[in-house]
Write a protein that holds these residues in place. Structure first.
Motif, mmCIF file in Angstrom:
data_model
loop_
_atom_site.group_PDB
_atom_site.id
_atom_site.type_symbol
_atom_site.label_atom_id
_atom_site.label_comp_id
_atom_site.label_asym_id
_atom_site.label_seq_id
_atom_site.Cartn_x
_atom_site.Cartn_y
_atom_site.Cartn_z
ATOM 1 N N PHE A 120 0.775 -1.293 0.106
ATOM 2 C CA PHE A 120 -0.158 -0.101 0.218
ATOM 3 C C PHE A 120 1.033 1.122 -0.028
ATOM 4 O O PHE A 120 0.645 2.174 -0.736
ATOM 5 C CB PHE A 120 -0.850 -0.099 1.261
ATOM 6 C CG PHE A 120 -1.907 1.262 1.368
ATOM 7 C CD1 PHE A 120 -3.013 1.254 0.610
ATOM 8 C CD2 PHE A 120 -1.557 2.298 2.321
ATOM 9 C CE1 PHE A 120 -3.791 2.524 0.704
ATOM 10 C CE2 PHE A 120 -2.297 3.404 2.204
ATOM 11 C CZ PHE A 120 -3.472 3.441 1.413
ATOM 12 N N GLY A 121 1.810 1.145 0.796
ATOM 13 C CA GLY A 121 2.936 2.323 0.920
ATOM 14 C C GLY A 121 3.608 2.656 -0.497
ATOM 15 O O GLY A 121 3.803 3.596 -0.829
ATOM 16 N N LEU A 122 4.181 1.578 -0.827
ATOM 17 C CA LEU A 122 4.964 1.471 -2.116
ATOM 18 C C LEU A 122 4.036 2.099 -3.291
ATOM 19 O O LEU A 122 4.539 2.982 -4.010
ATOM 20 C CB LEU A 122 5.429 0.175 -2.426
ATOM 21 C CG LEU A 122 6.476 0.055 -3.566
ATOM 22 C CD1 LEU A 122 7.703 1.069 -3.002
ATOM 23 C CD2 LEU A 122 7.073 -1.374 -3.669
ATOM 24 N N SER A 123 2.805 1.599 -3.450
ATOM 25 C CA SER A 123 1.988 1.925 -4.409
ATOM 26 C C SER A 123 1.506 3.412 -4.304
ATOM 27 O O SER A 123 1.626 4.324 -5.271
ATOM 28 C CB SER A 123 0.498 1.274 -4.653
ATOM 29 O OG SER A 123 0.686 -0.203 -4.607
ATOM 30 N N ALA A 124 1.279 3.955 -2.981
ATOM 31 C CA ALA A 124 1.229 5.377 -2.756
ATOM 32 C C ALA A 124 2.169 6.190 -3.203
ATOM 33 O O ALA A 124 2.099 7.374 -3.766
ATOM 34 C CB ALA A 124 0.660 5.729 -1.351
ATOM 35 N N THR A 125 3.452 5.801 -2.905
ATOM 36 C CA THR A 125 4.734 6.471 -3.355
ATOM 37 C C THR A 125 4.782 6.607 -4.685
ATOM 38 O O THR A 125 5.294 7.747 -5.287
ATOM 39 C CB THR A 125 6.101 5.641 -2.644
ATOM 40 O OG1 THR A 125 5.834 5.637 -1.077
ATOM 41 C CG2 THR A 125 7.158 6.486 -2.982
#
Length: 448
Positions: free
Chosen positions: A46-51
């Motif tokens: 989730f964090g990587l996609s948002a980044t």
């Protein structure tokens, strides 16, 4: 490597230290990647996609700033888009706080070499402040932008130029304690070529008399022969009289982000110059200092000794100056710049106009993108207090583009002062001819 990072030998202090540096660096450079490799993969993905989405948006914004700046500025004047940007930035600020704290948990500081623990924790704090703090600052700046746009600028459609130029009335209002209402001590017009961006600044003395009004204007209805009050009828008095006596002539002024005083001044200046002025900008000189302070000050070169202070005491007796600006280069804060721009000690209104022009030019020079970005919140807070205009938000992107062109050209200045103009008995036909030749030199040349 992922399996080693996820399930390390915790008794190997050297490896745990190296692992800690890797995780903290990954969290700083690619938020979410530390969780994918060594923690909760669901949170990490989730964090990587948002980044990645953030990076894509950042690249798009950079490309727009380079190749489509007008479109970017147009989008930035849409308050609903700014509101969306605030929510997005707050989301990223919270997300990056969560990811950074989770990375610190994954690091297991107790297993890191004692000499490195403080540095690992310090880098994590720097990452947290740098990434989440930047997002939070962006959200606050966007909020300040919404407030500035809604407070200062008008709602309305874009307007075409008049005779190829945009003419803007610039008023410096001074509502001192010894005055009834506000009086514009600084009156000028900025005329901008709609194609080239070339700027012509026309200064109008505040003691100009016998002002005519354009036929069909509201003040022409009550004073068809011009401004004649029976004694010294100075142009700057019209602001107060417009507010107090002739407000009924301008019933729609407030709805159009103006007021009767501004509209009376606009009628007067149009009559003086013989041009149409669709927009105005009013700056409250009492708050003028705050705007300069928000910009970090301005640079002024004083070419000759300038005295400042009151000319007389309360009993009407002459008094010595409070001080002097000696020749030299100055970096002036707001209060100092205001004193320099307003002083009339032992001098004339016309020299004061020159000082005001210097300050205006210095502010234009200082008002760079870097200054705006680094001082945006303070500038926005000061701007909404001291500036009012009827320029619609929809015109901002166009005017910013013109401003970029204007910086590449020298500003032409022309003040209607003696000996060319006698303020007590001006020849307005001659003034109209001068202004027409100044703004449209090609049309003023005789045919071969």
């Amino acid at each position: 490597m992922a399996s080693v990072l996820r399930d390390p030998d915790r008794s190997d202090t050297a490896f745990m230290t190296k692992r800690a540096w890797w995780l903290v660096a990954l969290n700083l450079l690619v938020p979410g990647s530390a969780q994918v490799l060594a923690g909760n993969r669901r949170l990490g993905r989730f964090g990587l996609s948002a980044t990645i989405v953030f990076w894509v948006l950042a690249v798009v914004l950079v490309l727009m700033a380079v190749f489509a700046r007008g479109v970017l500025i147009t989008l930035a004047t849409e308050t609903w888009l700014l509101a969306v940007a605030i929510l997005a930035l707050l989301f990223y600020a919270v997300l990056w706080v969560v990811l950074t704290l989770d990375t610190l948990r994954l690091v297991r500081l107790i297993r890191v070499a004692p000499a490195a623990r403080a540095f690992v924790a310090g880098l994590s704090v720097i990452a947290l402040a740098g990434v989440s703090g930047t997002a939070a600052y962006g959200a606050v700046s966007a909020g300040a932008g919404i407030d500035l746009l809604d407070t200062v600028f008008a709602q309305g459609p874009s307007q075409p130029p008049v005779d190829g130029r945009y003419n803007i009335l610039l008023l410096g209002g001074d509502a001192g304690p010894d005055r009834q209402g506000m009086r514009p001590d600084s009156i000028s017009v900025a005329s901008v070529d709609a194609t080239t961006g070339q700027v012509t600044l026309i200064g109008i003395p505040r003691n100009l008399e016998h002002v005519p009004f354009v036929e069909g204007s509201p003040l022409y209805q009550v004073m068809p022969n011009g401004y004649d009050c029976g004694s010294k009828c100075l142009i700057d008095y019209l602001y107060t009289y417009g507010e107090l006596d002739w407000a009924y002539l301008y019933p729609d002024a407030e709805a159009n982000n103006s007021n009767p005083g501004v509209e009376a001044m606009r009628d007067a200046v149009e009559g003086v110059l013989g041009i149409t002025i669709p927009y105005y900008v009013l700056i409250d000189m009492q708050g003028f200092a705050d705007l300069i302070d928000a910009m970090g000050g301005i640079d002024i070169t004083v070419s000759e000794r300038v005295a400042y202070g009151a000319n007389e005491d309360l009993d009407g007796n002459s008094v010595p100056p409070a001080g002097y600006f000696e020749p030299g280069d100055y970096h002036m804060d707001g209060g100092t710049a205001l004193t320099y721009a307003r002083t009339r000690y032992g001098t004339t209104d016309y020299q004061r106009m020159q000082h005001q022009r210097q300050v205006q030019q210095a502010m234009l020079d200082q008002f760079t993108p870097a200054t705006v970005l680094t001082h945006f919140i303070a500038i926005s807070a000061a701007g909404k207090q001291v500036v009012r205009t009827d320029i619609p938000k929809q015109m901002l992107s166009y005017f910013v583009d013109l401003a970029g062109k204007s910086k590449a050209q020298p500003i032409v200045t022309h003040d209607l002062v003696p000996p060319e103009v006698d303020p007590s008995a001006p020849d307005y036909d001659a003034i109209h001819a001068t202004i027409d030749a100044l703004l449209h030199p090609a049309s003023a040349e005789p045919a071969p």
